[in-house]
Design a protein around this motif. Structure first.
Motif, PDB file in Angstrom:
ATOM      1  N   LEU A  69       0.819  -1.205   0.000  1.00 24.90           N
ATOM      2  CA  LEU A  69       0.000   0.000   0.000  1.00 24.90           C
ATOM      3  C   LEU A  69       0.860   1.265   0.000  1.00 24.90           C
ATOM      4  CD1 LEU A  69      -2.791  -0.900   2.581  1.00 24.90           C
ATOM      5  CD2 LEU A  69      -2.996  -0.792   0.103  1.00 24.90           C
ATOM      6  N   MET A  70       2.033   1.199   0.601  1.00 27.78           N
ATOM      7  CA  MET A  70       2.858   2.399   0.727  1.00 27.78           C
ATOM      8  C   MET A  70       3.752   2.638  -0.485  1.00 27.78           C
ATOM      9  SD  MET A  70       2.321   4.202   3.369  1.00 27.78           S
ATOM     10  CE  MET A  70       3.742   5.192   3.763  1.00 27.78           C
ATOM     11  N   LYS A  71       3.609   1.816  -1.499  1.00 24.77           N
ATOM     12  CA  LYS A  71       4.456   2.005  -2.673  1.00 24.77           C
ATOM     13  C   LYS A  71       4.279   3.393  -3.247  1.00 24.77           C
ATOM     14  CE  LYS A  71       6.127  -2.005  -5.056  1.00 24.77           C
ATOM     15  NZ  LYS A  71       6.806  -2.300  -3.823  1.00 24.77           N
TER      16      LYS A  71
ATOM     17  N   ASP B 291       2.855  14.439   2.578  1.00 29.81           N
ATOM     18  CA  ASP B 291       2.418  15.196   1.398  1.00 29.81           C
ATOM     19  C   ASP B 291       1.184  14.572   0.753  1.00 29.81           C
ATOM     20  OD1 ASP B 291       5.869  15.054   0.389  1.00 29.81           O
ATOM     21  OD2 ASP B 291       4.921  16.258   1.961  1.00 29.81           O
ATOM     22  N   ALA B 292       0.247  14.118   1.532  1.00 31.46           N
ATOM     23  CA  ALA B 292      -0.896  13.419   0.928  1.00 31.46           C
ATOM     24  C   ALA B 292      -2.237  14.024   1.273  1.00 31.46           C
ATOM     25  CB  ALA B 292      -0.867  11.956   1.343  1.00 31.46           C
TER      26      ALA B 292
ATOM     27  N   GLY C 244      -6.096  13.924   6.545  1.00 35.46           N
ATOM     28  CA  GLY C 244      -5.989  12.635   7.210  1.00 35.46           C
ATOM     29  C   GLY C 244      -7.101  11.686   6.830  1.00 35.46           C
ATOM     30  N   ALA C 245      -8.240  12.287   6.526  1.00 33.52           N
ATOM     31  CA  ALA C 245      -9.385  11.448   6.211  1.00 33.52           C
ATOM     32  C   ALA C 245      -9.186  10.686   4.916  1.00 33.52           C
ATOM     33  CB  ALA C 245     -10.637  12.306   6.125  1.00 33.52           C
ATOM     34  N   ARG C 246      -8.234  11.084   4.118  1.00 31.24           N
ATOM     35  CA  ARG C 246      -8.085  10.454   2.820  1.00 31.24           C
ATOM     36  C   ARG C 246      -7.084   9.316   2.864  1.00 31.24           C
ATOM     37  NH1 ARG C 246      -7.997  16.094  -0.319  1.00 31.24           N
ATOM     38  NH2 ARG C 246     -10.162  16.625   0.069  1.00 31.24           N
ATOM     39  N   ALA C 247      -5.827   9.641   2.633  1.00 33.25           N
ATOM     40  CA  ALA C 247      -4.820   8.590   2.473  1.00 33.25           C
ATOM     41  C   ALA C 247      -4.693   7.741   3.729  1.00 33.25           C
ATOM     42  CB  ALA C 247      -3.483   9.210   2.095  1.00 33.25           C
TER      43      ALA C 247
ATOM     44  N   ASN D 234      -3.451   4.324  -6.336  1.00 34.37           N
ATOM     45  CA  ASN D 234      -3.298   5.408  -7.297  1.00 34.37           C
ATOM     46  C   ASN D 234      -2.488   6.546  -6.725  1.00 34.37           C
ATOM     47  OD1 ASN D 234      -4.720   4.118  -9.254  1.00 34.37           O
ATOM     48  ND2 ASN D 234      -6.666   5.124  -8.794  1.00 34.37           N
ATOM     49  N   GLY D 235      -2.651   6.754  -5.433  1.00 35.02           N
ATOM     50  CA  GLY D 235      -1.837   7.785  -4.790  1.00 35.02           C
ATOM     51  C   GLY D 235      -2.275   9.185  -5.118  1.00 35.02           C
ATOM     52  N   ASN D 236      -3.433   9.317  -5.715  1.00 38.62           N
ATOM     53  CA  ASN D 236      -3.882  10.642  -6.113  1.00 38.62           C
ATOM     54  C   ASN D 236      -4.954  11.108  -5.132  1.00 38.62           C
ATOM     55  OD1 ASN D 236      -4.692  12.914  -7.376  1.00 38.62           O
ATOM     56  ND2 ASN D 236      -4.849  11.976  -9.405  1.00 38.62           N
ATOM     57  N   PHE D 237      -4.524  11.868  -4.155  1.00 39.02           N
ATOM     58  CA  PHE D 237      -5.431  12.101  -3.050  1.00 39.02           C
ATOM     59  C   PHE D 237      -6.201  13.411  -3.118  1.00 39.02           C
ATOM     60  CE2 PHE D 237      -4.316   8.306  -1.174  1.00 39.02           C
ATOM     61  CZ  PHE D 237      -2.949   8.133  -1.151  1.00 39.02           C
ATOM     62  N   GLU D 238      -6.157  14.055  -4.251  1.00 33.70           N
ATOM     63  CA  GLU D 238      -6.908  15.313  -4.302  1.00 33.70           C
ATOM     64  C   GLU D 238      -8.191  15.192  -5.095  1.00 33.70           C
ATOM     65  OE1 GLU D 238      -6.497  18.576  -2.875  1.00 33.70           O
ATOM     66  OE2 GLU D 238      -5.596  17.064  -1.596  1.00 33.70           O
ATOM     67  N   ASP D 239      -8.072  14.620  -6.296  1.00 35.79           N
ATOM     68  CA  ASP D 239      -9.205  14.729  -7.215  1.00 35.79           C
ATOM     69  C   ASP D 239     -10.279  13.694  -7.001  1.00 35.79           C
ATOM     70  OD1 ASP D 239      -7.879  16.807  -8.376  1.00 35.79           O
ATOM     71  OD2 ASP D 239      -6.885  15.519  -9.834  1.00 35.79           O
TER      72      ASP D 239
END
Lengths: 624, 424
Positions: A249-251, A565-566, A569-572, A600-605
């Motif tokens: 998961l941390m990749k 940088d993610a 907290g509620a997300r990643a 995916n590592g894309n925590f904004e959109d």
């Protein structure tokens, strides 16, 4: 004329005899070097390297084992009729390389023509098989068989540590004098911490040999030989599946995951991102690989769970709450208005009680709470009052295991920082300070620094309702099957266990209806957690933090997740934490879309998509 | 007046016992060198050196018998003949000899043969004894001195042709005999000084120190002595001569001596410089001896001996076995036996009324002394390695017989000391 001459001759004879006897006396009786040299002539001391202890996970799966390795030693005084061409052919090297090897060998500190010196090291089984048959033709060359580390999985590299040859400085510092040049020694992680248990005991064999170097037998029929004793095996508390899943998961991310079993303090998973393949740090390519890995700007050798010191963010509010309850400055029903002019806040709430404030992570609430705690009116002078309050606050917070090293069985654990009055005196250069200078502490910002393992330990403490066992990686050593004694002791905090129930209630609410509901809520189990979003320097995103434990009743796992940088907290972090809980409790996740989200590592959109999903869930359809 | 020559009563039994003790000890040691505990041969096994040495010892018994039975006047009468015969054989050796271990000193048929150079030793002793004992001999006569030097010079040269430098050097030991019989000490002193300068040159690499020291001494001597011109000139000449010698020594070492000989000397000066190369023999020898401690490792228990660490251990380095297996105490006994033997021979020599016998005795003593001193000196690093056996200990028929003959001719002469015609 001839008379004196006879006496002269007699004198000469006697004198010669005396000179000889004196010289002989010196050689034979006084000077002990010759006896030693005789022994080293005729006696070959062959060390038998012990097998290092194995390391397994909590379910018996092998993580670290030993693989054979061969070393070629040269006893220069035994080398006769050395056929350079043949040697180069057999060993597949050029004459230049051969000369270089001899030069290197002679340059070694311990080189002596009378003792075997390392010539070629770390030959694998295949290398050795090629040259084995020809060794008879090169008298003076001896083979030493030993083992080196091998890993079944690239997971858990940082915590396992690596093994390499003892350095000169380590040799100098070794007071026990057990180590010799060329010995392997654990350099980091568990290999270093449990070096004494893992290393075993070296054996030694004394062989007699003649001037041609041919072994003629054992000294005293083997009476002086000692067998090597293998090192103790270690069972770690790690669940290898969970660990590997966490690394998966941390990749591509930087941060850490720490999972602990609250009832024992055993560490279930310790993930540091980014990491490296431990197999790269064994064998002949060790030095070039090490150079490469250690110069990687992402710092894979930096063991984040133990060494990274971050600001805790909102998760700190739990500790604040319990401290405030213990100090009696609030009670669970205390309501405080969410005044966003004092300090920023988010979410739709305005006047929550304690549980509600935690659920919504209300900043103004905790701002107020801290002020109440620090300024309890015990003295009139506000500065002095703050000092007293801060000292009390510091005591409570530190009893949770913050602000100091816990004593984990891995090296390089950092202590973090919980400010004390003395600290601020220093920081402000003895100018006066009070609450208004330091209020960021309230929401886990400011000078607070915590280490991920401390955060996980905190979650475990709440799970246990008031105590913790020092987190440790190794749960059983050797035949005793026990961890080291210091890990069998309960450590109590200075907070009554009743208040821990309040905290647990609040954390449950966070996941059910608060900031954690979107990604941390699970169908089949009650998860208690808290989100945190730690300020970072723009244009970088904030750090995403989450602590949790589950199930509420009889907790099996407590963890902390920290993703740099993610974003929120509620997300990643919340996603990862809940996935880890699912994996550990059920073996796999039922929410593949969350997994995909994390990978995916894309925590904004992705925010909109997820929010659409939750709007579809109506209250009342929530399941426990 | 005819004295009853009872042979057995007049032979010097002290010497004979010493001889017997040394021979037996030597024999046991040869066994220890060849002993392999995995095989465990007995000492009599013919394939081992010790078995063969026993045969040689047996042959020695026969030789002793022959010597004792033979009329004692035989030796005096045939001294020159024996000498001449052996010189002829020595001449032949470089042509018909076999090359063994770097020198051509051995002649024979099949495996039967020997080293004539060993026999040349006693022959030369006889010849010198006869010459010095002859009527009208005067030590201070220049011509006589020249003949004496020729007598020892001839075998020296012949043996040098065999490339056996060590044995050739043995003959220099007769200088002791000359000295005892009255030769002026001047030559001896010159000889000793020469050797001292030689050694100093080796030890002190920088010539200039030596030259400086000589000059300093010269100035001191001139300053503090009588200031006579003749004296000053003599001193200066002497100093100049010495400096010349120093230079020539350097020349000799670097340009005349062969590399292996240079190395031997280098090994003497600094044995640890090349322990794997030219220092190997001496280093191994010292290790073997040194590891013996006070009382040794025990008979047949020497690790260095058993595992063949010392080269030439049956011959040149036989003493190592004693050092290793019997320790310092063993060394003490062997050194003691040799010293006693030497002193006894001198005692015998001095009680001879006949000059021939006396000179011969001193010849015997100096030969034995040379071998004893040089061989053991080699093994402890006090003398360069030159291949010289230790009498009665080193394996080998020729050397055993040579020394036996040497000794027993003396005993025979001694047994008849009462009846030999007096000569001046």
């Amino acid at each position: 004329m001839n008379e004196g001459r006879k006496e002269l001759f007699q004198l000469l004879i006697i004198l010669t005899g005396i000179v000889f006897l004196v010289k002989l006396f010196f050689i034979q009786v006084v000077d002990s070097r010759y006896a030693e040299m005789a022994d080293s002539n005729a006696i070959l001391r062959q060390p038998e390297y012990p097998v290092r202890g194995l390391i397994t996970d909590r379910n018996g799966k092998l993580i670290v084992y030993n693989t054979p390795e061969f070393r070629l030693d040269v006893l220069l005084k035994d080398v006769r009729n050395f056929d350079t061409v043949k040697f180069c052919t057999v060993f597949e090297m050029s004459r230049k390389e051969l000369r270089k090897k001899f030069r290197e060998m002679k340059a070694r500190r311990e080189f002596s023509p009378y003792k075997p010196t390392v010539f070629m090291d770390q030959l694998s089984s295949t290398d050795f098989a090629k040259v084995q048959d020809y060794l008879d033709e090169f008298p003076g060359f001896y083979v030493l068989a030993r083992t080196t580390r091998a890993y079944t999985t690239p997971a858990f590299a940082n915590a396992l540590g690596y093994v390499s040859e003892i350095s000169k400085r380590q040799l100098d510092d070794d007071e026990s004098r057990i180590y010799k040049q060329g010995d392997y020694v654990g350099q980091s992680g568990i290999e270093a911490f449990y070096e004494e248990q893992l290393r075993g005991t070296r054996g030694i064999r004394f062989k007699l040999r003649n001037v041609k170097g041919i072994i003629k037998g054992s000294v005293g029929g083997g009476a002086y030989d000692t067998l090597s004793i293998p090192g103790l095996d270690l069972v770690t508390g790690i669940d290898l599946d969970l660990q590997q899943y966490g690394e998966f998961l941390m990749k591509g991310k930087a941060g850490s995951i720490v999972a602990i079993e609250p009832s024992t303090g055993e560490i279930l998973a310790l993930v540091s991102g980014p990491s490296y393949d431990p197999n790269l740090l064994t064998g002949r390519l060790y030095s070039s690989n090490f150079r490469q890995i250690s110069s990687d700007t992402n710092k894979p050798l930096f063991n984040r769970p133990l060494m990274a010191q971050y600001r805790p963010g909102s998760i700190f509010k739990i500790a604040q709450a319990m401290t405030a309850l213990q100090e009696g400055v609030i009670n669970p029903d205390t309501r405080i208005r969410c005044d966003r002019t004092i300090i920023n806040c988010h979410g739709a709430h305005s006047n929550e009680d304690l549980r509600g404030a935690i659920e919504n992570s209300c900043n103004p609430y905790f701002h107020n709470v801290l002020r109440r705690m620090l300024n309890q009116g015990k003295v009139n002078d506000p500065y002095e009052d703050t000092r007293i309050g801060l000292a009390e606050w510091n005591k409570h917070i530190m009893s949770f295991g913050f602000g100091r090293t816990l004593g984990v069985d891995l090296p390089n654990e950092k202590s973090g920082l919980i400010p004390s009055p003395a600290y601020y005196d220093g920081a402000y250069h003895n100018r006066p300070w009070k609450f208004s200078n330091i209020y960021s502490l309230a929401i886990g910002e400011g000078e607070n620094l915590v280490v991920p393992i401390q955060m996980a330990n905190f979650a475990a403490t709440v799970a246990n309702k008031g105590y913790y066992f020092i987190p440790h990686v190794v749960k059983a050593i050797g035949a005793d099957q026990q961890p080291l004694p210091e890990y069998r002791v309960r450590h109590y905090t200075s907070i009554d266990s009743a208040y821990f129930r309040v905290a647990a209630d609040a954390m449950q609410q966070v996941v059910e209806s608060g900031t954690g509901q979107y990604r941390a809520k699970l169908q089949d189990v009650i998860v208690c957690g808290k989100t945190g979003t730690v300020e970072n320097n723009p244009p970088l995103f904030d750090h995403s933090v989450f602590i949790a434990f589950a199930p509420r009743k009889d907790p099996q796992i407590a963890l902390s997740v920290y993703v740099e940088d993610a974003g929120q907290g509620a997300r990643a972090a919340a996603s990862i934490a809940s996935l880890m809980i699912e994996k550990y409790l059920f073996g796999k996740t039922k929410r593949p879309y969350i997994e995909q989200y994390v990978l995916n590592g894309n925590f904004e959109d992705v925010k909109k998509t997820v929010e659409v999903k939750t709007e579809e869930e109506k209250p009342g359809e929530e399941r426990r | 007046m005819k004295r009853e020559d009872s042979i057995s009563e007049n032979l010097d039994w002290t010497t004979i016992s010493l001889y017997g003790a040394l021979v037996i000890l030597g024999w046991l040691n040869i066994y220890a060198v060849g002993y392999d505990e995995n095989v465990g041969h007995s000492i009599f096994t013919l394939s081992l050196n010790s078995g063969r040495q026993l045969l040689f010892i047996g042959a020695s018994m026969i030789i002793i018998l022959a010597i004792v039975v033979l009329d004692m006047r035989f030796y005096d009468a045939f001294a020159y003949v024996i000498y001449g015969l052996l010189m002829v054989i020595l001449v032949a050796v470089p042509f018909i000899g076999k090359e063994v271990g770097g020198n051509k000193a051995w002649i024979g048929i099949g495996s039967f043969g020997g080293q004539p150079s060993e026999l040349a030793k006693f022959a030369t002793a006889l010849a010198i004894a006869k010459f010095v004992g002859s009527v009208g001999f005067r030590m201070d006569n220049f011509r006589n001195q020249a003949i004496l030097f020729a007598l020892i010079g001839l075998p020296m040269v012949l043996i040098l042709l065999q490339k056996d430098t060590g044995t050739a050097l043995v003959f220099a030991c007769f200088m002791v005999v000359f000295f005892r019989e009255g030769m002026s000490p001047f030559l001896m002193i010159v000889g000793i000084c020469g050797v001292a300068i030689f050694i100093l040159t080796l030890l002190i690499p920088n010539q200039w120190y030596l030259h400086g020291a000589i000059l300093a001494i010269l100035l001191l001597l001139i300053g503090f002595g009588k200031k006579k011109l003749k004296r000053i000139v003599l001193l200066t000449l002497g100093a100049g001569l010495i400096m010349g010698v120093i230079e020539s020594v350097d020349y000799v070492i670097t340009d005349v001596l062969k590399p292996h000989q240079q190395n031997r000397i280098k090994a003497l000066i600094n044995p640890d410089a090349d322990p794997l190369g030219y220092g190997w023999n001496v280093t191994q020898s010292k290790i073997a001896i040194g590891s013996g401690g006070l009382s040794g490792k025990g008979f047949l228990q020497g690790t260095q001996t058993k595992f063949d660490f010392v080269p030439e251990q049956s011959t040149d380095f036989i003493f190592c076995t004693i050092g290793e297996e019997e320790g310092w105490l063993g060394s003490l006994i062997v050194v003691g036996l040799f010293v006693t033997l030497l002193l006894r021979i001198i005692y015998i020599g001095e009680r001879q009324k006949n000059r021939f016998a006396r000179v011969y005795a001193y010849g015997v003593a100096s030969i034995f002394f040379f071998h004893f001193a040089v061989n053991i000196g080699m093994t402890v690093g006090l003398f360069p390695v030159i291949g010289i056996p230790l009498p009665f200990f080193s394996y080998g028929g020729s050397s055993l017989w040579g020394f036996t003959v040497l000794l027993f001719i003396l005993l025979k002469l001694d047994a008849h000391r009462g009846s030999l015609l007096q000569r001046l």
